[in-house]
Structure formats: structure tokens, C-alpha cells
Write a protein that holds these residues in place. Structure first.
Motif, mmCIF file in Angstrom:
data_model
loop_
_atom_site.group_PDB
_atom_site.id
_atom_site.type_symbol
_atom_site.label_atom_id
_atom_site.label_comp_id
_atom_site.label_asym_id
_atom_site.label_seq_id
_atom_site.Cartn_x
_atom_site.Cartn_y
_atom_site.Cartn_z
ATOM 1 N N LYS A 158 -1.111 -5.332 9.097
ATOM 2 C CA LYS A 158 -1.935 -5.834 10.193
ATOM 3 C C LYS A 158 -2.462 -4.668 11.027
ATOM 4 N N GLY A 159 -3.764 -4.687 11.284
ATOM 5 C CA GLY A 159 -4.386 -3.617 12.049
ATOM 6 C C GLY A 159 -4.895 -2.472 11.192
ATOM 7 N N ARG A 160 -4.466 -2.418 9.930
ATOM 8 C CA ARG A 160 -4.916 -1.348 9.027
ATOM 9 C C ARG A 160 -5.778 -1.893 7.888
ATOM 10 N N PHE A 161 -5.462 -3.092 7.426
ATOM 11 C CA PHE A 161 -6.184 -3.691 6.303
ATOM 12 C C PHE A 161 -7.070 -4.828 6.814
ATOM 13 N N THR A 162 -8.199 -5.005 6.151
ATOM 14 C CA THR A 162 -9.107 -6.097 6.486
ATOM 15 C C THR A 162 -9.567 -6.780 5.212
ATOM 16 N N ILE A 163 -9.421 -8.087 5.171
ATOM 17 C CA ILE A 163 -9.887 -8.863 4.028
ATOM 18 C C ILE A 163 -11.205 -9.526 4.401
ATOM 19 N N SER A 164 -12.131 -9.550 3.465
ATOM 20 C CA SER A 164 -13.425 -10.177 3.701
ATOM 21 C C SER A 164 -13.954 -10.722 2.378
ATOM 22 N N ARG A 165 -15.020 -11.466 2.458
ATOM 23 C CA ARG A 165 -15.574 -12.033 1.220
ATOM 24 C C ARG A 165 -17.089 -12.010 1.256
ATOM 25 N N ASP A 166 -17.672 -12.000 0.057
ATOM 26 C CA ASP A 166 -19.113 -12.103 -0.108
ATOM 27 C C ASP A 166 -19.339 -13.318 -0.999
ATOM 28 N N ASP A 167 -19.745 -14.411 -0.403
ATOM 29 C CA ASP A 167 -19.891 -15.657 -1.141
ATOM 30 C C ASP A 167 -20.919 -15.538 -2.259
ATOM 31 N N ALA A 168 -22.001 -14.829 -2.004
ATOM 32 C CA ALA A 168 -23.069 -14.714 -2.997
ATOM 33 C C ALA A 168 -22.600 -13.976 -4.247
ATOM 34 N N LYS A 169 -21.642 -13.060 -4.060
ATOM 35 C CA LYS A 169 -21.146 -12.271 -5.184
ATOM 36 C C LYS A 169 -19.824 -12.787 -5.724
ATOM 37 N N ASN A 170 -19.321 -13.874 -5.149
ATOM 38 C CA ASN A 170 -18.002 -14.383 -5.562
ATOM 39 C C ASN A 170 -16.962 -13.272 -5.544
ATOM 40 N N THR A 171 -16.997 -12.481 -4.520
ATOM 41 C CA THR A 171 -16.130 -11.305 -4.443
ATOM 42 C C THR A 171 -15.394 -11.277 -3.113
ATOM 43 N N VAL A 172 -14.143 -10.908 -3.180
ATOM 44 C CA VAL A 172 -13.315 -10.713 -1.992
ATOM 45 C C VAL A 172 -12.916 -9.238 -1.946
ATOM 46 N N TYR A 173 -12.936 -8.677 -0.753
ATOM 47 C CA TYR A 173 -12.637 -7.259 -0.570
ATOM 48 C C TYR A 173 -11.370 -7.084 0.257
ATOM 49 N N LEU A 174 -10.713 -5.965 0.031
ATOM 50 C CA LEU A 174 -9.590 -5.572 0.870
ATOM 51 C C LEU A 174 -9.838 -4.127 1.297
ATOM 52 N N GLN A 175 -10.253 -3.959 2.532
ATOM 53 C CA GLN A 175 -10.455 -2.628 3.083
ATOM 54 C C GLN A 175 -9.130 -2.125 3.617
ATOM 55 N N MET A 176 -8.685 -1.004 3.106
ATOM 56 C CA MET A 176 -7.384 -0.468 3.478
ATOM 57 C C MET A 176 -7.596 0.877 4.161
ATOM 58 N N ASN A 177 -7.229 0.944 5.435
ATOM 59 C CA ASN A 177 -7.385 2.164 6.221
ATOM 60 C C ASN A 177 -6.028 2.714 6.625
ATOM 61 N N ARG A 178 -6.018 3.978 7.012
ATOM 62 C CA ARG A 178 -4.788 4.647 7.476
ATOM 63 C C ARG A 178 -3.633 4.347 6.522
ATOM 64 N N MET A 179 -3.880 4.609 5.270
ATOM 65 C CA MET A 179 -2.908 4.235 4.257
ATOM 66 C C MET A 179 -1.664 5.111 4.320
ATOM 67 N N LYS A 180 -0.548 4.511 3.897
ATOM 68 C CA LYS A 180 0.748 5.168 3.953
ATOM 69 C C LYS A 180 1.348 5.224 2.551
ATOM 70 N N PRO A 181 2.255 6.150 2.310
ATOM 71 C CA PRO A 181 2.906 6.198 0.990
ATOM 72 C C PRO A 181 3.554 4.863 0.600
ATOM 73 N N GLU A 182 4.056 4.139 1.579
ATOM 74 C CA GLU A 182 4.696 2.848 1.270
ATOM 75 C C GLU A 182 3.699 1.770 0.875
ATOM 76 N N ASP A 183 2.409 2.058 0.944
ATOM 77 C CA ASP A 183 1.396 1.129 0.433
ATOM 78 C C ASP A 183 1.211 1.266 -1.072
ATOM 79 N N THR A 184 1.861 2.253 -1.663
ATOM 80 C CA THR A 184 1.752 2.464 -3.107
ATOM 81 C C THR A 184 2.282 1.255 -3.858
ATOM 82 N N ALA A 185 1.451 0.710 -4.738
ATOM 83 C CA ALA A 185 1.825 -0.495 -5.489
ATOM 84 C C ALA A 185 0.683 -0.866 -6.421
ATOM 85 N N VAL A 186 0.961 -1.818 -7.280
ATOM 86 C CA VAL A 186 -0.113 -2.484 -8.018
ATOM 87 C C VAL A 186 -0.580 -3.641 -7.154
#
Length: 124
Positions: free
Chosen positions: A65-93
Motif C-alpha cells: 500500500k502506497g507503493r503499488f498501484t493497480i489500474s486497468r484499460d478496458d479498451a485493451k482488456n489489460t490490467v496494470y500493476l505499477q510498482m514503485n520504491r521496490m524492495k528486495p522482499e518484493d522479489t517473487a513470481v
């Protein structure tokens, strides 16, 4: 049947940003929500964020919370996850998933279709 494809993963340094994309195809129903989950080595899959397709309601795990933002583009049927100020503990699949019902956004077992995942690695 719905096919989901994640993209945008990679390796960055702590403090950097990445944007993940989740493109949906073959959709024959209107999903109620799309979520992002992640799974680190040796850990269980955990909820990251979700967005409801009707309206703009979003939900985030406390850890992002406060670092990641989820959004969508309906026309493209696409959802985005903007990840800022990333940390080593964000490492994952990172996986995206869609669900038909409302239910609880943070419960992985309520999601009906999943993408294959994209690796995100944050170096310190």
C-alpha cells in the motif's frame, strides 16, 4: 475460456520501479475483478492488489500500500500493476488472475483463471 498473459517482469535495484501488464484474451464473460498475487521461493502465494471491473474499487495488501498501484484499460482488456520504491522482499513470481464472482478480493482460491506468471527480482 480466458487466457491471461503477464509481462513487464525483470530485475531491478531496490528503489526502482516496474510496471507489470496482464492482458486478457478469449474472454467470454465479464469478470468481476482482476487480481495480482505473488509467490516467493519457499513461501505461499499471497495477495498483492485487485481491481473491480465495475467502478474503480481497488484493494491492496498492507505490504504494498502506497507503493503499488493497480489500474486497468478496458479498451485493451489489460490490467496494470505499477510498482514503485521496490524492495528486495518484493522479489517473487507475480501472477494475475480473474474471478467471476464478487467474494473476497484477497482470496486466491476464488479466482477462476490464472496467468503463467512473470519473475520480478529486486537486488539490494
Amino acid at each position: 475460456q480466458v487466457q491471461l498473459a503477464e509481462s513487464g517482469g525483470g530485475m531491478v535495484q531496490a528503489g526502482d520501479s516496474l510496471r507489470l501488464s496482464c492482458a486478457a484474451s478469449g474472454r467470454t464473460f465479464a469478470p468481476s475483478a482482476t487480481g495480482w498475487f505473488r509467490q516467493a521461493p519457499g513461501k505461499e502465494r499471497e495477495f498483492v492488489a485487485a481491481i473491480v471491473w465495475t467502478g474503480d474499487y481497488t484493494s491492496y495488501a498492507d505490504s504494498v500500500k502506497g507503493r503499488f498501484t493497480i489500474s486497468r484499460d478496458d479498451a485493451k482488456n489489460t490490467v496494470y500493476l505499477q510498482m514503485n520504491r521496490m524492495k528486495p522482499e518484493d522479489t517473487a513470481v507475480y501472477y494475475c488472475a480473474v474471478k467471476r464472482g464478487i467474494g473476497t478480493l484477497g482470496l486466491s482460491y476464488e479466482y477462476d483463471y490464472w496467468g503463467p506468471g512473470t519473475q520480478v527480482t529486486i537486488s539490494s
